[in-house]
Scaffold this motif. Sequence first.
Motif, PDB file in Angstrom:
ATOM      1  N   TRP A 163       4.356  -9.809  -1.034  1.00 45.67           N
ATOM      2  CA  TRP A 163       4.078  -8.899  -2.156  1.00 45.67           C
ATOM      3  C   TRP A 163       4.802  -9.362  -3.419  1.00 45.67           C
ATOM      4  O   TRP A 163       4.229  -9.374  -4.507  1.00 45.67           O
ATOM      5  CB  TRP A 163       4.493  -7.478  -1.785  1.00 45.67           C
ATOM      6  CG  TRP A 163       4.128  -6.451  -2.821  1.00 45.67           C
ATOM      7  CD1 TRP A 163       4.898  -6.016  -3.851  1.00 45.67           C
ATOM      8  CD2 TRP A 163       2.882  -5.740  -2.916  1.00 45.67           C
ATOM      9  NE1 TRP A 163       4.230  -5.075  -4.591  1.00 45.67           N
ATOM     10  CE2 TRP A 163       2.983  -4.888  -4.038  1.00 45.67           C
ATOM     11  CE3 TRP A 163       1.719  -5.751  -2.171  1.00 45.67           C
ATOM     12  CZ2 TRP A 163       1.935  -4.042  -4.427  1.00 45.67           C
ATOM     13  CZ3 TRP A 163       0.677  -4.906  -2.550  1.00 45.67           C
ATOM     14  CH2 TRP A 163       0.793  -4.075  -3.659  1.00 45.67           C
ATOM     15  N   ASP A 164       6.043  -9.751  -3.255  1.00 48.12           N
ATOM     16  CA  ASP A 164       6.843 -10.169  -4.416  1.00 48.12           C
ATOM     17  C   ASP A 164       6.413 -11.534  -4.952  1.00 48.12           C
ATOM     18  O   ASP A 164       6.796 -11.903  -6.065  1.00 48.12           O
ATOM     19  CB  ASP A 164       8.329 -10.204  -4.040  1.00 48.12           C
ATOM     20  CG  ASP A 164       8.895  -8.814  -3.791  1.00 48.12           C
ATOM     21  OD1 ASP A 164       8.289  -7.841  -4.282  1.00 48.12           O
ATOM     22  OD2 ASP A 164       9.920  -8.701  -3.089  1.00 48.12           O
TER      23      ASP A 164
ATOM     24  N   ARG B 101       6.462  -2.477   2.662  1.00 49.56           N
ATOM     25  CA  ARG B 101       7.573  -3.190   2.006  1.00 49.56           C
ATOM     26  C   ARG B 101       8.897  -2.902   2.696  1.00 49.56           C
ATOM     27  O   ARG B 101       9.742  -3.798   2.851  1.00 49.56           O
ATOM     28  CB  ARG B 101       7.655  -2.801   0.533  1.00 49.56           C
ATOM     29  CG  ARG B 101       6.522  -3.325  -0.327  1.00 49.56           C
ATOM     30  CD  ARG B 101       6.897  -3.351  -1.800  1.00 49.56           C
ATOM     31  NE  ARG B 101       7.933  -4.351  -2.042  1.00 49.56           N
ATOM     32  CZ  ARG B 101       8.404  -4.639  -3.254  1.00 49.56           C
ATOM     33  NH1 ARG B 101       7.938  -4.003  -4.308  1.00 49.56           N
ATOM     34  NH2 ARG B 101       9.332  -5.557  -3.410  1.00 49.56           N
ATOM     35  N   SER B 102       9.086  -1.651   3.094  1.00 48.58           N
ATOM     36  CA  SER B 102      10.359  -1.298   3.725  1.00 48.58           C
ATOM     37  C   SER B 102      10.414  -1.709   5.199  1.00 48.58           C
ATOM     38  O   SER B 102      11.497  -1.945   5.736  1.00 48.58           O
ATOM     39  CB  SER B 102      10.599   0.213   3.616  1.00 48.58           C
ATOM     40  OG  SER B 102       9.585   0.938   4.306  1.00 48.58           O
TER      41      SER B 102
ATOM     42  N   ALA C 102       7.092  -7.819   2.266  1.00 51.94           N
ATOM     43  CA  ALA C 102       7.843  -7.746   1.009  1.00 51.94           C
ATOM     44  C   ALA C 102       7.872  -9.109   0.322  1.00 51.94           C
ATOM     45  O   ALA C 102       7.727  -9.202  -0.909  1.00 51.94           O
ATOM     46  CB  ALA C 102       9.259  -7.247   1.283  1.00 51.94           C
TER      47      ALA C 102
ATOM     48  N   VAL D 176       1.824   0.907   0.803  1.00 54.83           N
ATOM     49  CA  VAL D 176       2.553  -0.249   0.261  1.00 54.83           C
ATOM     50  C   VAL D 176       4.057  -0.051   0.427  1.00 54.83           C
ATOM     51  O   VAL D 176       4.785  -0.972   0.831  1.00 54.83           O
ATOM     52  CB  VAL D 176       2.195  -0.466  -1.220  1.00 54.83           C
ATOM     53  CG1 VAL D 176       3.100  -1.535  -1.842  1.00 54.83           C
ATOM     54  CG2 VAL D 176       0.728  -0.859  -1.367  1.00 54.83           C
ATOM     55  N   ARG D 177       4.530   1.151   0.143  1.00 56.65           N
ATOM     56  CA  ARG D 177       5.963   1.430   0.284  1.00 56.65           C
ATOM     57  C   ARG D 177       6.412   1.291   1.739  1.00 56.65           C
ATOM     58  O   ARG D 177       7.477   0.719   2.026  1.00 56.65           O
ATOM     59  CB  ARG D 177       6.247   2.836  -0.244  1.00 56.65           C
ATOM     60  CG  ARG D 177       7.724   3.211  -0.253  1.00 56.65           C
ATOM     61  CD  ARG D 177       7.970   4.482  -1.045  1.00 56.65           C
ATOM     62  NE  ARG D 177       7.137   5.579  -0.578  1.00 56.65           N
ATOM     63  CZ  ARG D 177       6.119   6.085  -1.276  1.00 56.65           C
ATOM     64  NH1 ARG D 177       5.802   5.583  -2.453  1.00 56.65           N
ATOM     65  NH2 ARG D 177       5.401   7.085  -0.781  1.00 56.65           N
TER      66      ARG D 177
END
Length: 283
Positions: A214-215, A204-205, A211, A200-201
């Motif tokens: 996800w948000d 997102r990056s 991102a 996930v990290r």
Amino acid sequence: MDRAELAGFLRSRRERISPADVGMAAGPRRRTPGLRREEVAQLAFISTEYYTRLEQARGPRPSGEVLAGLARALRLTDAEREHLHLLAGTPPAPAPGPCREVRQSILDLVHRLPQSAAFVTSATLEVLAWNELAAALMEDFSALSRRDRNLARRAFLGPRSGERLLYGVSDVAAFSRHAVHRLRTAAARYPDDPEVTGLVRELRSGSEEFARLWDSHDVDAQPAHRKTFRHPLVGPVTVDCDALDITGRDQQVVIYTAVPGTPSEEALRLLAVLGTQRMDTAR
């Protein structure tokens, strides 16, 4: 805590495991079936005396750490691990991470499906198993590392060439939303698993789209039930898509089939032949 039932359950699980299953030598004069008590204690990192008391229904309530050690030593399934906690009167801890082991019956099913491209995915959309037609339609997963067999990573970060084509499918946007939904569920179910949190990290990056999705916190994404692959050898292949949940494993069997009598069915038939020829040539 049900001491008598806990004792019987531990004993039955111990007796079904052979020393070879856990990398131990059987040795001479082994009169007991399965593992010895001291061997289970060694594998669980507890004292033999304490484990013996548990099997004799005389032990105190084991801690969550002890239960985790016993579940690991006895190779318990998720259902057995939950039952162990229930007998001990201790709330079950979350599963340590997504299951990657595919049952043999599921493997047999995937390879026996006629004229269908089928594969199995984990909770994080890693492709765990596949048949030859799936490899011909998408790609040869056996040539990829675990990292590169993750469909969510491919959807948002693309293959190594940098292109974001996802095998030329027509429903990239819908699949992307579905992938975020699957990963959000996995992150909630396995909050301490480093592979889940790391994936996930990374996404997102590395992906503004991931991102953003996800948000948004949407949890109602549904995959498309029909999609078209733009295959470089046989052209467009339109397939119906069905996903079957594997109970207790947090896995899915994905099956692609073409409508009988259509050009896409003929394309799948041709792909089955081409895929086999490519494999023979590679040998």
